[in-house]
Scaffold this motif. Structure first.
Motif, PDB file in Angstrom:
ATOM      1  N   UNK A 293      -7.173  16.290  -8.618  1.00  0.00           N
ATOM      2  CA  UNK A 293      -7.369  17.498  -9.415  1.00  0.00           C
ATOM      3  C   UNK A 293      -6.149  18.408  -9.336  1.00  0.00           C
ATOM      4  N   UNK A 294      -5.582  18.554  -8.128  1.00  0.00           N
ATOM      5  CA  UNK A 294      -4.407  19.408  -7.975  1.00  0.00           C
ATOM      6  C   UNK A 294      -3.195  18.832  -8.692  1.00  0.00           C
ATOM      7  N   UNK A 295      -3.099  17.498  -8.746  1.00  0.00           N
ATOM      8  CA  UNK A 295      -1.963  16.851  -9.407  1.00  0.00           C
ATOM      9  C   UNK A 295      -2.164  16.716 -10.907  1.00  0.00           C
ATOM     10  N   UNK A 296      -3.343  17.092 -11.410  1.00  0.00           N
ATOM     11  CA  UNK A 296      -3.602  16.993 -12.845  1.00  0.00           C
ATOM     12  C   UNK A 296      -3.873  15.589 -13.314  1.00  0.00           C
ATOM     13  N   UNK A 297      -4.403  14.719 -12.424  1.00  0.00           N
ATOM     14  CA  UNK A 297      -4.674  13.327 -12.770  1.00  0.00           C
ATOM     15  C   UNK A 297      -6.158  13.143 -13.067  1.00  0.00           C
ATOM     16  N   UNK A 298      -6.458  12.156 -13.903  1.00  0.00           N
ATOM     17  CA  UNK A 298      -7.842  11.863 -14.245  1.00  0.00           C
ATOM     18  C   UNK A 298      -8.536  11.197 -13.062  1.00  0.00           C
ATOM     19  N   UNK A 299      -9.862  11.357 -13.008  1.00  0.00           N
ATOM     20  CA  UNK A 299     -10.661  10.766 -11.932  1.00  0.00           C
ATOM     21  C   UNK A 299     -10.485   9.240 -11.954  1.00  0.00           C
ATOM     22  N   UNK A 300     -10.161   8.681 -10.789  1.00  0.00           N
ATOM     23  CA  UNK A 300     -10.008   7.238 -10.677  1.00  0.00           C
ATOM     24  C   UNK A 300      -8.624   6.716 -11.009  1.00  0.00           C
ATOM     25  N   UNK A 301      -7.724   7.568 -11.507  1.00  0.00           N
ATOM     26  CA  UNK A 301      -6.374   7.110 -11.833  1.00  0.00           C
ATOM     27  C   UNK A 301      -5.540   7.061 -10.560  1.00  0.00           C
ATOM     28  N   UNK A 302      -4.844   5.917 -10.331  1.00  0.00           N
ATOM     29  CA  UNK A 302      -4.070   5.720  -9.102  1.00  0.00           C
ATOM     30  C   UNK A 302      -2.621   5.456  -9.469  1.00  0.00           C
ATOM     31  N   UNK A 303      -1.723   6.317  -9.031  1.00  0.00           N
ATOM     32  CA  UNK A 303      -0.303   6.104  -9.245  1.00  0.00           C
ATOM     33  C   UNK A 303       0.267   5.203  -8.147  1.00  0.00           C
ATOM     34  N   UNK A 304       1.411   4.599  -8.424  1.00  0.00           N
ATOM     35  CA  UNK A 304       2.006   3.682  -7.455  1.00  0.00           C
ATOM     36  C   UNK A 304       2.870   4.417  -6.428  1.00  0.00           C
ATOM     37  N   UNK A 305       3.689   5.321  -6.895  1.00  0.00           N
ATOM     38  CA  UNK A 305       4.620   6.024  -6.017  1.00  0.00           C
ATOM     39  C   UNK A 305       4.428   7.542  -6.169  1.00  0.00           C
ATOM     40  N   UNK A 306       4.659   8.325  -5.092  1.00  0.00           N
ATOM     41  CA  UNK A 306       4.580   9.785  -5.205  1.00  0.00           C
ATOM     42  C   UNK A 306       5.578  10.356  -6.208  1.00  0.00           C
ATOM     43  N   UNK A 307       6.724   9.679  -6.395  1.00  0.00           N
ATOM     44  CA  UNK A 307       7.700  10.171  -7.356  1.00  0.00           C
ATOM     45  C   UNK A 307       7.171  10.220  -8.777  1.00  0.00           C
ATOM     46  N   UNK A 308       6.099   9.435  -9.064  1.00  0.00           N
ATOM     47  CA  UNK A 308       5.518   9.459 -10.408  1.00  0.00           C
ATOM     48  C   UNK A 308       4.793  10.771 -10.695  1.00  0.00           C
ATOM     49  N   UNK A 309       4.547  11.567  -9.647  1.00  0.00           N
ATOM     50  CA  UNK A 309       3.847  12.830  -9.848  1.00  0.00           C
ATOM     51  C   UNK A 309       4.753  13.939 -10.359  1.00  0.00           C
ATOM     52  N   UNK A 310       6.050  13.862 -10.045  1.00  0.00           N
ATOM     53  CA  UNK A 310       6.925  15.013 -10.222  1.00  0.00           C
ATOM     54  C   UNK A 310       7.919  14.764 -11.346  1.00  0.00           C
ATOM     55  N   UNK A 311       8.618  15.848 -11.736  1.00  0.00           N
ATOM     56  CA  UNK A 311       9.651  15.741 -12.767  1.00  0.00           C
ATOM     57  C   UNK A 311      10.849  14.984 -12.202  1.00  0.00           C
ATOM     58  N   UNK A 312      11.739  14.543 -13.097  1.00  0.00           N
ATOM     59  CA  UNK A 312      12.847  13.698 -12.686  1.00  0.00           C
ATOM     60  C   UNK A 312      13.741  14.309 -11.630  1.00  0.00           C
ATOM     61  N   UNK A 313      13.996  15.623 -11.711  1.00  0.00           N
ATOM     62  CA  UNK A 313      14.900  16.264 -10.756  1.00  0.00           C
ATOM     63  C   UNK A 313      14.332  16.294  -9.338  1.00  0.00           C
ATOM     64  N   UNK A 314      12.994  16.208  -9.193  1.00  0.00           N
ATOM     65  CA  UNK A 314      12.376  16.309  -7.866  1.00  0.00           C
ATOM     66  C   UNK A 314      12.029  14.952  -7.269  1.00  0.00           C
ATOM     67  N   UNK A 315      12.259  13.857  -7.995  1.00  0.00           N
ATOM     68  CA  UNK A 315      11.904  12.532  -7.466  1.00  0.00           C
ATOM     69  C   UNK A 315      12.728  12.187  -6.229  1.00  0.00           C
ATOM     70  N   UNK A 316      14.059  12.406  -6.287  1.00  0.00           N
ATOM     71  CA  UNK A 316      14.921  12.061  -5.155  1.00  0.00           C
ATOM     72  C   UNK A 316      14.593  12.837  -3.895  1.00  0.00           C
ATOM     73  N   UNK A 317      14.500  14.188  -3.943  1.00  0.00           N
ATOM     74  CA  UNK A 317      14.161  14.934  -2.718  1.00  0.00           C
ATOM     75  C   UNK A 317      12.814  14.540  -2.119  1.00  0.00           C
ATOM     76  N   UNK A 318      11.806  14.268  -2.973  1.00  0.00           N
ATOM     77  CA  UNK A 318      10.504  13.873  -2.445  1.00  0.00           C
ATOM     78  C   UNK A 318      10.575  12.513  -1.765  1.00  0.00           C
ATOM     79  N   UNK A 319      11.263  11.535  -2.375  1.00  0.00           N
ATOM     80  CA  UNK A 319      11.380  10.212  -1.769  1.00  0.00           C
ATOM     81  C   UNK A 319      12.129  10.273  -0.438  1.00  0.00           C
ATOM     82  N   UNK A 320      13.201  11.079  -0.362  1.00  0.00           N
ATOM     83  CA  UNK A 320      13.945  11.205   0.896  1.00  0.00           C
ATOM     84  C   UNK A 320      13.081  11.801   1.992  1.00  0.00           C
TER      85      UNK A 320
END
Length: 793
Positions: free
Chosen positions: A320-347
């Protein structure tokens, strides 16, 4: 009234009169049977009356049919709602026991012992209930008790108010966890092999399930565990394995999951969940399943990530906080954020998945949710099989919405204060310009070489004054002259002007509904509202179209069905202005009432038109809503509350305007004004009108001049001045002369000033004003003072 009871003497007198009547009848007629029959008839009549009085006794005084308040009080007794009933005279009629418990006795609302501005808010809610049928206060405090109040008008004659007070329920996460761990949920986790404990920020036990207590303290030491330090209960060996200290060298290692109850806050308790280390792959998967069950019960967003940076689990709050539908499963946390924040989150996830069991915070922007940053907590964990990192995400959508609303309200308030201040200063300048023009026109006649130029200057000054009125209307600080009126009458007055404004290519259609209630508003300002909306509609239909103006009644039930959060249910008279133009884009619609916002080309609009409309309607206690779709036209609907006269008296028309006062007079006037140019123009105008004028530049100087003068017929003073303002000066003067006449002049709104000036019998002259308006106001103030003196005499 109850007839008085007859005594024995009264009965004897009546009996004697009856016998006398029989004897008189026998003497006149000489007929004994007739006299005997008459006597028998009297006896039967008296007996019937006595029998009726005994069968149907008349109630004594004070036994008239009254409501049984004791039965009503028993009916309103409620376990969690405090109820009180007051009548129109403000007396407490009835209240239940919970009301007396919460407020320390049977105290009459709204004068309840509530904290802060609670009493004032309750008073306003009571007024709203008498006026609109219902009033509310959403946040009251009586010590630690938080309440919500609802006031409802009721009764067959609507002569009573029902006050309902309900306690606000607030989610206390720590209390909820304490309750669950100390109950069946804690026993269920223990049976699954999960040892759980709530630890304070200082590392002391708040509560733990039985499985944790037996492993950490043993069977004989679990009765008084709250407040104990957790650190001595655990130990680490040289290899980094974690054990319960009391189990010694043969202890089974455990894996610990640390769950912070508030991300990025080290001063809140932490939930610990422990599992035995020595498990097979099957048991480990089962234990992780139990941990996932535990995480799913928590009200804040948590997710587990493996050492390769892939999601293993997300609870519903995280989705709910990430704005995802019930039961939807993403593969990587980087899929949650905008492109500029993917690298800092993965590190950050990579560092915490292979390092110590510590946590850190990262500000990220979620994909598809705009540029509003949110805080994500990243914590390294051990003992959960494949899980290496725990992510916590707070659902801040509601918080962000409230922040935007507060920021917008603060911005509008700041701009409103700025606009009001600019208008005030500009009004002083315009007062001097208009006064100078009027004085010059007195020395020039039509046909003089300078006459037309002076008239042009005066005309432009009046246009500038109109602009300041728009600024004051936007900031809701203008001076309104409300009257009781009907909306069709206002539209009729302005319709001939509308036809000229909208041109020949736009058709004007007017429809009036039946049963419209009267409203209380300034007719001139309402005309300005209609003209502004009509001009906007004309500009939205460059190729022609239809402008429709409708009026219709809206009942309280219909207003309630609308479900508006800001418009309370009440009876309204609605005014709807619609066009068939190009419409308004969805991203522009929320901004149309903001000041200086315009979609017109440069030089074709100031951006104050709709903000002025909004300010006028809100200052008139009304509401305005816009509805538009691109290509389908736009509708503006205005709801003005129906005016209810006191005691259901018939609505009368506004009184006719008073005749103009003479511009000439005599008397001594003390003029106090801090603006030199305004003071000079006003002095010249009053001297020319025949008055003797003494001037002062501020309040303290005005007091000094007042003390030196033998006679003062009128004080003419500005309101806002440095050092000592006008009201403070007048209070000091009236301490010596209570009946001293006063005329205040100001560029601020009269309603706003009268709320802050607690002085009786003062006149008010808004700036900018002309020489004629000043002299007429002075003459009127002097006449009013003379009438008060004659009435008092």
């Amino acid at each position: 009234m109850v007839p008085p009871t007859l005594s024995r003497i009264d009965y004897a007198v009546l009996g004697g009169l009856a016998l006398l009547s029989v004897a008189l009848l026998f003497w006149v007629t000489g007929n004994a049977p007739l006299a005997a029959g008459f006597l028998a008839g009297l006896a039967i009549a008296v007996g019937g009356v006595v029998l009726a009085r005994r069968l149907f006794p008349v109630p004594a005084a004070g036994e008239a049919s009254l409501p049984d308040w004791t039965m009503l009080r028993a009916a309103v007794n409620h376990d969690d709602v405090a109820i009180a009933v007051t009548d129109r005279a403000g007396r407490l009629v009835c209240a239940n026991d919970l009301f007396a418990t919460w407020f320390g006795g049977f105290i009459t609302p709204p004068g309840l012992p509530v904290d802060g501005r609670g009493a004032e808010l309750l008073k306003n809610a009571g007024r709203a209930a008498w006026r609109d049928g219902e009033g509310r206060v959403d946040d009251l405090a009586v010590g630690p008790l938080q309440l919500r109040a609802q006031v409802t008008r009721t009764g067959q004659a609507e002569d009573y108010l029902v006050w309902r007070f309900a306690a606000l329920e607030r989610l206390d996460l720590v209390s909820e966890i304490v309750r669950h761990l100390d109950g069946p949920a804690g026993r269920t986790l223990g049976q699954a092999g999960v040892m759980a404990a709530l630890v304070s920020a200082e590392g002391r036990l708040r509560v733990a399930n039985q499985a944790f207590l037996l492993r950490a303290l043993g069977e004989g030491d679990v009765s008084h565990y709250a407040g104990r330090d957790v650190a001595p209960m655990l130990r680490l060996d040289d290899g980094g394995s974690l054990y319960f200290a009391r189990e010694g060298d043969r202890a089974t290692p455990v894996r610990m999951l640390q769950i912070p109850l508030a991300p990025a806050d080290s001063h809140t308790p932490m939930l610990l969940a422990m599992l035995d280390e020595e498990m097979g792959p099957t048991d480990r998967g089962t234990a992780q399943g139990y941990v996932e069950t535990l995480l799913s019960l928590l009200p804040f967003g948590l997710a587990m990530v493996d050492r390769d940076g892939r999601f293993l689990y997300m609870n519903r709050a995280f989705l709910r906080a990430a704005g995802l539908a019930e039961g939807k499963m993403l593969r990587y946390p980087g899929d949650l954020v905008v492109g500029e924040d993917k690298g800092p989150l993965a590190d950050m996830i990579r560092r915490h998945s292979s390092g110590q069991q510590v946590g850190g915070d990262l500000s990220i922007r979620l994909a598809g949710q705009g540029d509003e940053p949110v805080s994500m907590r990243v914590v390294g964990v051990r003992g959960l099989g494949e899980a290496a990192v725990l992510l916590s995400l707070k659902d801040s959508s509601e918080e962000s919405r409230l922040k935007r609303q507060v920021a917008q309200a603060s911005k509008m308030q700041a701009v409103g204060q700025l606009a009001g201040g600019v208008a005030h200063d500009f009004n002083n300048i315009l007062t001097a310009v208009l006064g100078a023009c009027d004085l010059m026109l007195m020395r020039h006649t039509p046909g003089d070489s300078d006459y037309d130029d002076i008239q042009q200057i005066r005309s432009n000054a009046n246009r500038a004054a109109s602009l300041t009125r728009q600024l004051l209307a936007f900031s809701r600080q203008q001076t309104l002259r409300p009257q009781i009126l009907q909306l069709p009458d206002v539209i009729s007055e302005v319709s001939h002007l509308l036809k000229r404004l909208i041109g020949d290519t736009v058709k004007l259609s007017v429809h009036h509904g039946r049963g419209l209630g009267a409203v209380r508003a300034d007719p001139g300002q309402l005309e300005q509202v209609i003209i502004n909306l009509a001009v906007n509609a004309r500009d939205a239909m460059p190729g022609g179209g239809t402008l429709t103006i409708e009026t219709y009644p809206v009942s309280a039930a219909e207003a309630r069905q609308m479900g508006s959060e800001i418009m309370p249910p009440a009876d309204y008279s609605a005014l709807k202005v619609s066009d068939t133009g190009t419409g308004i884009a969805p991203d522009v619609l929320p901004k149309i009432f903001e000041p200086f916002f315009t979609t017109k080309d440069v030089g074709k609009g100031t951006g104050l038109g709709l903000s002025t409309v909004y300010g006028i309607i809100k200052q008139s206690a009304g509401f305005i809503f816009a509805d538009s779709k691109p290509g389908q036209g736009t509708s503006f609907t205005i709801y003005l509350p129906v005016h209810r006269a006191e005691g259901d008296a018939p609505v009368v028309a506004a009184p006719p305007p008073k005749p103009k006062k003479s511009q000439w007079g005599t008397g001594t006037i003390l003029l106090v004004e801090d603006e030199d140019m305004v003071r000079a123009v006003a002095e010249r105008a009053l001297v020319r009108a025949g008055y003797t004028v003494v001037t002062a530049s501020q309040g303290e100087e005005g007091l000094e001049r007042f003390g030196q003068m033998d006679k003062v017929d009128l004080i003419v003073s500005d309101v806002v001045m440095p050092t000592m303002d006008g009201p403070a000066m007048v209070r000091a003067m009236r301490a010596k002369r209570p009946a001293l006449p006063v005329l205040f002049m100001s560029g601020y709104a009269e309603e706003q000033l009268r709320q802050s000036i607690d002085i009786d019998d003062v006149a008010f002259l808004p700036k900018p004003f002309s020489v004629a308006q000043l002299t007429e106001a002075v003459s009127a103030a002097l006449d009013e003072a003379a009438h008060r003196v004659s009435d008092a005499g």
